[in-house]
Design a protein around this motif. Structure first.
Motif, PDB file in Angstrom:
ATOM      1  N   MET A   1      27.120 -24.602  18.216  1.00  0.00           N
ATOM      2  CA  MET A   1      28.334 -23.327  18.561  1.00  0.00           C
ATOM      3  C   MET A   1      27.859 -22.290  17.678  1.00  0.00           C
ATOM      4  SD  MET A   1      31.583 -24.023  16.199  1.00  0.00           S
ATOM      5  CE  MET A   1      31.803 -22.250  15.775  1.00  0.00           C
ATOM      6  N   ALA A   2      28.116 -21.161  18.072  1.00  0.00           N
ATOM      7  CA  ALA A   2      27.641 -19.822  17.373  1.00  0.00           C
ATOM      8  C   ALA A   2      28.729 -19.569  16.225  1.00  0.00           C
ATOM      9  CB  ALA A   2      27.432 -18.760  18.180  1.00  0.00           C
ATOM     10  N   TYR A   3      28.249 -19.312  15.050  1.00  0.00           N
ATOM     11  CA  TYR A   3      29.407 -18.847  14.112  1.00  0.00           C
ATOM     12  C   TYR A   3      28.588 -17.880  13.058  1.00  0.00           C
ATOM     13  CZ  TYR A   3      26.790 -22.474  11.581  1.00  0.00           C
ATOM     14  OH  TYR A   3      25.829 -23.556  11.200  1.00  0.00           O
ATOM     15  N   LYS A   4      29.196 -16.914  12.582  1.00  0.00           N
ATOM     16  CA  LYS A   4      28.697 -16.258  11.425  1.00  0.00           C
ATOM     17  C   LYS A   4      28.742 -17.095   9.952  1.00  0.00           C
ATOM     18  CE  LYS A   4      30.457 -11.903  13.342  1.00  0.00           C
ATOM     19  NZ  LYS A   4      30.976 -10.561  13.301  1.00  0.00           N
ATOM     20  N   THR A   5      27.841 -16.434   9.183  1.00  0.00           N
ATOM     21  CA  THR A   5      27.616 -17.069   7.750  1.00  0.00           C
ATOM     22  C   THR A   5      27.848 -15.924   6.879  1.00  0.00           C
ATOM     23  OG1 THR A   5      25.117 -16.383   7.648  1.00  0.00           O
ATOM     24  CG2 THR A   5      25.891 -18.529   8.589  1.00  0.00           C
ATOM     25  N   LEU A   6      27.773 -16.090   5.429  1.00  0.00           N
ATOM     26  CA  LEU A   6      27.860 -14.908   4.579  1.00  0.00           C
ATOM     27  C   LEU A   6      26.920 -13.873   4.749  1.00  0.00           C
ATOM     28  CD1 LEU A   6      28.561 -16.891   1.216  1.00  0.00           C
ATOM     29  CD2 LEU A   6      30.366 -16.163   2.950  1.00  0.00           C
ATOM     30  N   ASP A   7      25.909 -14.091   5.284  1.00  0.00           N
ATOM     31  CA  ASP A   7      24.817 -13.176   5.630  1.00  0.00           C
ATOM     32  C   ASP A   7      25.032 -12.173   6.587  1.00  0.00           C
ATOM     33  OD1 ASP A   7      23.237 -14.363   3.587  1.00  0.00           O
ATOM     34  OD2 ASP A   7      22.458 -15.873   5.024  1.00  0.00           O
ATOM     35  N   ASP A   8      26.156 -12.395   7.685  1.00  0.00           N
ATOM     36  CA  ASP A   8      26.504 -11.507   8.652  1.00  0.00           C
ATOM     37  C   ASP A   8      27.691 -10.833   8.550  1.00  0.00           C
ATOM     38  OD1 ASP A   8      24.289 -12.973  10.181  1.00  0.00           O
ATOM     39  OD2 ASP A   8      25.782 -14.746  10.516  1.00  0.00           O
ATOM     40  N   ILE A   9      28.333 -10.895   7.387  1.00  0.00           N
ATOM     41  CA  ILE A   9      29.387  -9.820   6.986  1.00  0.00           C
ATOM     42  C   ILE A   9      29.222  -9.124   5.651  1.00  0.00           C
ATOM     43  CG2 ILE A   9      31.133 -11.514   8.158  1.00  0.00           C
ATOM     44  CD1 ILE A   9      31.695 -12.811   5.445  1.00  0.00           C
TER      45      ILE A   9
END
Length: 395
Positions: free
Chosen positions: A1-9
């Protein structure tokens, strides 16, 4: 599944609610094992370095929806400050004025720890009102507690759907490791499943036979499968009423092209105690007055070959009564073989579950595996192929 990490926010000047697992063992008001606290350090430090203000949400024990002084997260403050090397401000509640005041007191580089989320009955009920109160405290939600991801609680699932959400470093690391083990693994894949009872791992076995190329069954579970094949196991632990179910799993595995591996030789004893007199016999030759307490050396040799010929290993549960010598021999030998292959770069090895971690630590093999999950229930439900609410909410 796709999810954001700290690098994306973008976290600069944002209040970041971080769900962590700091449910650590304590004795006399002092943390006796800070491993879980230490594991959240990378996430908290990265948030601070990105200009965000980390506000930690966590449970502690089972207070059943009411404040219990002995289960206050205030007890872990010294260990948390030591691990982080930062000032931690404590909020006497996880919502409301007490929480807002604590967040307001925190300056640049400070961390906020809010009181036990389970002091509110709405936490375990995933109450929308409590989730909204939590969400009102922050700008961003980060889940770094894979070990609580199988629970749809207000702080793990409810709040994630109300704020921009991402996986923390520990959560992302766990998800990457699990995907490499069963999601999109390098084949052949071998799974080791041990433990006492087939009845507690039906979903697990049913899912694995459709996902892996080899399934090794050990511990008391193996005895039930031997009984299902008409083999007498003496006084061994076995769920004889599950023989039909074991036969169904064997048929499902055959249809799916999964090879099931059972012991070919076993170590038997008349007493269940350390250093009891024992002997090694063929798996179909257990004396009527004896019990099977471990797999034998021929079985370990066969498993070593399977490991050598495989590219990925998933391990849950010991092969024998690993707590007492000499019935830890098979688990130790197999674990050390897997560790050696991992170090040689030919095997990706992922293991998890309480007894599993203890067994691999006892064998001095855990640190040499690719990844060890300490998540317990969440790891098992993932192996069973179930959707984890706390992970799904990040998608």
């Amino acid at each position: 599944m796709a999810y954001k990490t700290l690098d994306d926010i973008e976290m600069q000047d944002k209040v970041v609610l971080v769900r962590v697992d700091v449910n650590v063992p304590m004795e006399g008001g002092v943390v006796t094992d800070a491993t879980r606290i230490e594991k959240i350090v990378p996430t908290v430090r990265d948030i601070v370095q990105s200009g965000g203000k980390p506000v930690l949400l966590a449970h502690f024990g089972r207070p059943k929806g009411t404040p219990v002084p002995d289960m206050s997260l205030q007890h872990i403050l010294p260990a948390l400050e030591k691990a982080l090397g930062m000032r931690v401000i404590f909020g006497a509640d996880c919502v409301g004025d007490a929480a807002r005041d604590a967040i307001g007191q925190a300056g640049e580089g400070d961390v906020v720890l809010l009181e036990n989320t389970r002091f509110h009955a709405g936490e375990e009920k995933n109450d929308p009102a409590l989730a909204r109160q939590l969400a009102d405290l922050g700008d961003i939600y980060v889940n770094d507690a894979f070990s609580a991801a199988h629970r749809a609680h207000a702080s793990t699932e409810g709040v994630a759907r109300l704020l921009p959400s991402a996986a923390g470093r520990l959560m992302a690391e766990e998800l990457r490791a699990l995907d490499a083990a069963l999601g999109s693994p390098k084949r052949p894949v071998v799974a080791v499943v041990g433990g006492a009872k087939v009845s507690t791992k039906l979903d697990l076995l049913g899912n694995l036979v459709t996902k892996v190329d080899h399934l090794v069954i050990g511990g008391g579970m193996a005895n039930t499968f031997l009984v299902a094949q008409g083999i007498e196991v003496g006084k061994s632990l076995a769920e004889r009423d599950m023989a039909g179910t074991a036969q169904d799993i064997l048929k499902k595995a055959e249809a799916a092209g999964c090879t099931i591996h059972l012991p070919v030789d076993v170590v038997v004893a008349r007493e269940f105690k350390a250093n009891a007199a024992s002997e090694t016999v063929a798996a179909d030759a257990c004396p009527a007055d004896a019990m099977i307490l471990d797999a034998g050396p021929e079985t370990v040799a066969a498993l070593s070959k399977v490991f050598t010929d495989s590219s990925t290993l998933v391990w849950n549960g010991p092969l024998g009564a690993f707590e007492i010598e000499p019935f830890d021999a098979a688990t130790n030998a197999a674990a050390l073989k897997a560790a050696a292959l991992t170090e040689a770069g030919t095997l990706v090895s992922v293991a998890g579950g309480g007894d599993t971690v203890a067994a691999l630590n006892k064998a001095d093999a855990a640190a040499r595996f690719s990844y060890i999950s300490t998540a317990g229930g969440a790891f098992l439900e993932w192996m069973e192929g179930k959707v984890l609410p706390g992970v799904a909410a990040l998608g």
